[in-house]
Design a protein around this motif. Structure first.
Motif, mmCIF file in Angstrom:
data_model
loop_
_atom_site.group_PDB
_atom_site.id
_atom_site.type_symbol
_atom_site.label_atom_id
_atom_site.label_comp_id
_atom_site.label_asym_id
_atom_site.label_seq_id
_atom_site.Cartn_x
_atom_site.Cartn_y
_atom_site.Cartn_z
ATOM 1 N N ASP A 161 -1.181 -1.305 -2.686
ATOM 2 C CA ASP A 161 -2.236 -1.799 -3.572
ATOM 3 C C ASP A 161 -1.909 -1.347 -4.988
ATOM 4 O O ASP A 161 -1.512 -0.200 -5.214
ATOM 5 C CB ASP A 161 -3.604 -1.250 -3.163
ATOM 6 N N THR A 162 -2.074 -2.258 -5.942
ATOM 7 C CA THR A 162 -1.779 -1.956 -7.334
ATOM 8 C C THR A 162 -2.745 -2.731 -8.216
ATOM 9 O O THR A 162 -3.545 -3.525 -7.724
ATOM 10 C CB THR A 162 -0.301 -2.287 -7.665
ATOM 11 N N VAL A 163 -2.669 -2.516 -9.516
ATOM 12 C CA VAL A 163 -3.553 -3.187 -10.469
ATOM 13 C C VAL A 163 -2.711 -3.703 -11.621
ATOM 14 O O VAL A 163 -1.804 -3.019 -12.100
ATOM 15 C CB VAL A 163 -4.629 -2.213 -11.010
ATOM 16 N N TRP A 164 -3.007 -4.911 -12.065
ATOM 17 C CA TRP A 164 -2.380 -5.471 -13.265
ATOM 18 C C TRP A 164 -3.478 -6.142 -14.082
ATOM 19 O O TRP A 164 -4.197 -6.991 -13.571
ATOM 20 C CB TRP A 164 -1.290 -6.477 -12.897
ATOM 21 N N TYR B 64 -0.505 2.459 -4.563
ATOM 22 C CA TYR B 64 -1.068 3.168 -3.416
ATOM 23 C C TYR B 64 -0.535 2.533 -2.129
ATOM 24 O O TYR B 64 -0.837 1.377 -1.833
ATOM 25 C CB TYR B 64 -2.594 3.102 -3.457
ATOM 26 N N ILE B 65 0.278 3.276 -1.394
ATOM 27 C CA ILE B 65 0.864 2.770 -0.154
ATOM 28 C C ILE B 65 -0.226 2.711 0.915
ATOM 29 O O ILE B 65 -0.784 3.736 1.296
ATOM 30 C CB ILE B 65 2.034 3.653 0.318
ATOM 31 N N THR B 66 -0.541 1.500 1.366
ATOM 32 C CA THR B 66 -1.580 1.335 2.388
ATOM 33 C C THR B 66 -1.006 1.161 3.778
ATOM 34 O O THR B 66 -1.701 1.410 4.760
ATOM 35 C CB THR B 66 -2.488 0.130 2.071
ATOM 36 N N ALA B 67 0.250 0.720 3.880
ATOM 37 C CA ALA B 67 0.869 0.538 5.196
ATOM 38 C C ALA B 67 2.383 0.527 5.056
ATOM 39 O O ALA B 67 2.923 0.095 4.037
ATOM 40 C CB ALA B 67 0.403 -0.767 5.838
ATOM 41 N N ALA B 68 3.035 0.997 6.086
ATOM 42 C CA ALA B 68 4.491 0.945 6.193
ATOM 43 C C ALA B 68 4.790 0.726 7.672
ATOM 44 O O ALA B 68 4.418 1.543 8.501
ATOM 45 C CB ALA B 68 5.126 2.229 5.692
#
Length: 187
Positions: free
Chosen positions: A144-147, A128-132
């Motif tokens: 944001d990601t999940v592992w 999920y791209i939260t900022a660029a």
């Protein structure tokens, strides 16, 4: 008259900022589309794991495919060079001959340093791209990601739409970094 000029100037400045942010997001989405369109990428990386009291570094070459699977080969230090493995959303496997690879996991025991390239590449592919936003020589992308049920944030710095550095953060603290080189889209 001065009041109107001030309001007009504010509108132009705000519109300009919004357009710039939108352009950076477009760059981030173009990078993702290029990666997905190519069916993955290859890259070399220097992984640094920060345990607070100790820091470990290793080098790796990686290839990802269109489904997010990653294969890697450790290239340094010499004591672990040649160890290969695969990582996917389902887990991972190592292949080695008489060499044991033991890194203590980070992020409350959930993230191993050898999983860092997978975490980073998967964030590029579908996080999920939260900022660029602008970086010194290009773009900084925050995802944001999940592992393994751990929420992670991956910041990647791109130059000319090519990733050159990434860091993985857990609970607001940087735990892993990867200096990226030799990046190529799959052909």
């Amino acid at each position: 008259m001065e009041k109107r000029l001030a309001v007009l100037l504010m509108v132009v400045l705000l519109w300009g900022c919004s357009a710039t942010e939108e352009n950076r997001l477009d760059e981030a989405l173009a990078f993702r589309a290029g990666l997905q369109g190519a069916g993955g990428c290859t890259f070399a990386g220097e992984i640094t794991a920060d345990y607070g009291d100790q820091v470990y570094t290793c080098a790796v070459t990686c290839t990802t495919d269109g489904e997010g699977n990653l294969t890697f080969c450790l290239t340094a230090p010499e004591t672990i060079a040649g160890i290969t493995g695969t990582v996917s959303a389902c887990g991972g496997a190592l292949t080695f001959d008489g060499t044991a690879l033991a890194f203590s996991p980070l992020a409350d025991g959930m993230v191993s340093p050898v999983a860092a390239p997978y975490v980073v590449a998967e964030s590029w592919r579908q996080g999920y791209i939260t900022a660029a936003g602008p970086a010194e020589d290009g773009l900084r992308l925050t995802v944001d990601t999940v592992w393994a049920d751990s929420a992670l944030t991956v910041d990647t710095w791109l130059e000319k739409n090519i990733p050159v550095f990434a860091e993985v953060c857990y609970n607001g603290q940087r735990i892993l970094t990867i200096r990226i080189s030799e990046f190529q889209y799959n052909t």
